[in-house]
Write a protein that holds these residues in place. Structure first.
Motif, PDB file in Angstrom:
ATOM      1  N   SER A 297      27.012  41.416  37.605  1.00 21.86           N
ATOM      2  CA  SER A 297      28.091  40.979  38.171  1.00 21.86           C
ATOM      3  C   SER A 297      28.272  39.595  37.993  1.00 21.86           C
ATOM      4  O   SER A 297      27.228  38.700  38.228  1.00 21.86           O
TER       5      SER A 297
ATOM      6  N   ARG B 273      33.371  47.790  48.512  1.00 23.26           N
ATOM      7  CA  ARG B 273      34.418  47.907  47.223  1.00 23.26           C
ATOM      8  C   ARG B 273      34.812  49.316  47.177  1.00 23.26           C
ATOM      9  O   ARG B 273      34.282  50.209  47.673  1.00 23.26           O
ATOM     10  N   ASN B 274      36.033  49.512  46.634  1.00 20.52           N
ATOM     11  CA  ASN B 274      36.685  50.845  46.379  1.00 20.52           C
ATOM     12  C   ASN B 274      36.132  51.522  45.222  1.00 20.52           C
ATOM     13  O   ASN B 274      36.721  51.835  44.195  1.00 20.52           O
ATOM     14  N   VAL B 275      34.693  51.524  45.177  1.00 14.77           N
ATOM     15  CA  VAL B 275      34.242  52.075  43.879  1.00 14.77           C
ATOM     16  C   VAL B 275      33.164  53.303  44.475  1.00 14.77           C
ATOM     17  O   VAL B 275      32.117  52.778  45.418  1.00 14.77           O
TER      18      VAL B 275
ATOM     19  N   GLN C 287      34.279  52.733  35.438  1.00 17.60           N
ATOM     20  CA  GLN C 287      34.435  53.081  36.693  1.00 17.60           C
ATOM     21  C   GLN C 287      33.665  52.247  37.920  1.00 17.60           C
ATOM     22  O   GLN C 287      33.692  52.287  39.102  1.00 17.60           O
TER      23      GLN C 287
ATOM     24  N   CYS D  49      33.999  49.122  37.791  1.00 16.01           N
ATOM     25  CA  CYS D  49      34.810  47.972  38.071  1.00 16.01           C
ATOM     26  C   CYS D  49      35.829  48.662  39.325  1.00 16.01           C
ATOM     27  O   CYS D  49      36.208  49.873  39.202  1.00 16.01           O
ATOM     28  N   GLU D  50      36.218  47.793  40.061  1.00 17.43           N
ATOM     29  CA  GLU D  50      37.249  48.029  40.968  1.00 17.43           C
ATOM     30  C   GLU D  50      38.465  48.567  40.421  1.00 17.43           C
ATOM     31  O   GLU D  50      38.995  48.007  39.266  1.00 17.43           O
TER      32      GLU D  50
ATOM     33  N   GLY E 215      41.375  46.590  37.813  1.00 14.13           N
ATOM     34  CA  GLY E 215      40.409  45.568  37.273  1.00 14.13           C
ATOM     35  C   GLY E 215      40.780  45.404  35.825  1.00 14.13           C
ATOM     36  O   GLY E 215      41.556  46.029  35.274  1.00 14.13           O
TER      37      GLY E 215
ATOM     38  N   TYR F 196      42.569  50.801  33.664  1.00 16.05           N
ATOM     39  CA  TYR F 196      42.478  49.271  34.057  1.00 16.05           C
ATOM     40  C   TYR F 196      42.966  48.359  32.880  1.00 16.05           C
ATOM     41  O   TYR F 196      43.451  49.279  31.612  1.00 16.05           O
TER      42      TYR F 196
END
Length: 143
Positions: free
Chosen positions: A45, A53-55, A86, A88-89, A92, A113
């Protein structure tokens, strides 16, 4: 290659987070050797990755066979890349600096995305652009 990739990631100022595995399920046997049945996803990252985070939690091993009618020799299965992006947020933006067949860009767009791909070969750029155009037009026509 794996240590070089992790060093390159860190040299660029990113934080190396780990390695995930793509089990290609089948591979050509090599007498007296291990099958080259796996490829590795080095990931990191550019900055912190807060746990809130929403992951969701992604698997460490993905099992998909190689694509049959490949555009590029190193092309990955579309579903593999749909799973991988997935990390990634939601909403994104994904960069694929080695776009090849455009699989990562297509997977990213299909998963919601924004995506940018870079390809040095004009021939592969043209083939991947046509693939993306055809796939995305097909999705629009189905909806």
């Amino acid at each position: 290659q794996l240590p070089a990739m992790t060093l390159a990631l860190q040299w660029a100022g990113w934080t190396w987070r780990g390695v995930a595995v793509w089990d290609k399920v089948a591979s050509r046997p090599q007498k007296g050797r291990f099958r080259q049945q796996s490829e590795y996803i080095v990931w990191g990252s550019n900055g912190k990755m807060p746990l809130e985070r929403n992951v969701g939690c992604l698997p460490g091993v993905f099992r998909y066979p190689n694509p049959q009618n490949r555009i590029h020799v190193t092309e990955k299965p579309l579903q593999l890349m749909r799973d991988v992006v997935q990390i990634c947020e939601p909403s994104g933006r994904i960069l694929d600096p080695f776009a090849g067949a455009g699989t990562t860009v297509l997977a990213a767009v299909q998963e919601g995305y924004e995506a940018v791909g870079i390809e040095m070969s004009d021939a592969y750029f043209q083939r991947s652009a046509e693939r993306l155009k055809t796939a995305l037009e097909s999705e629009v026509n189905q909806n």
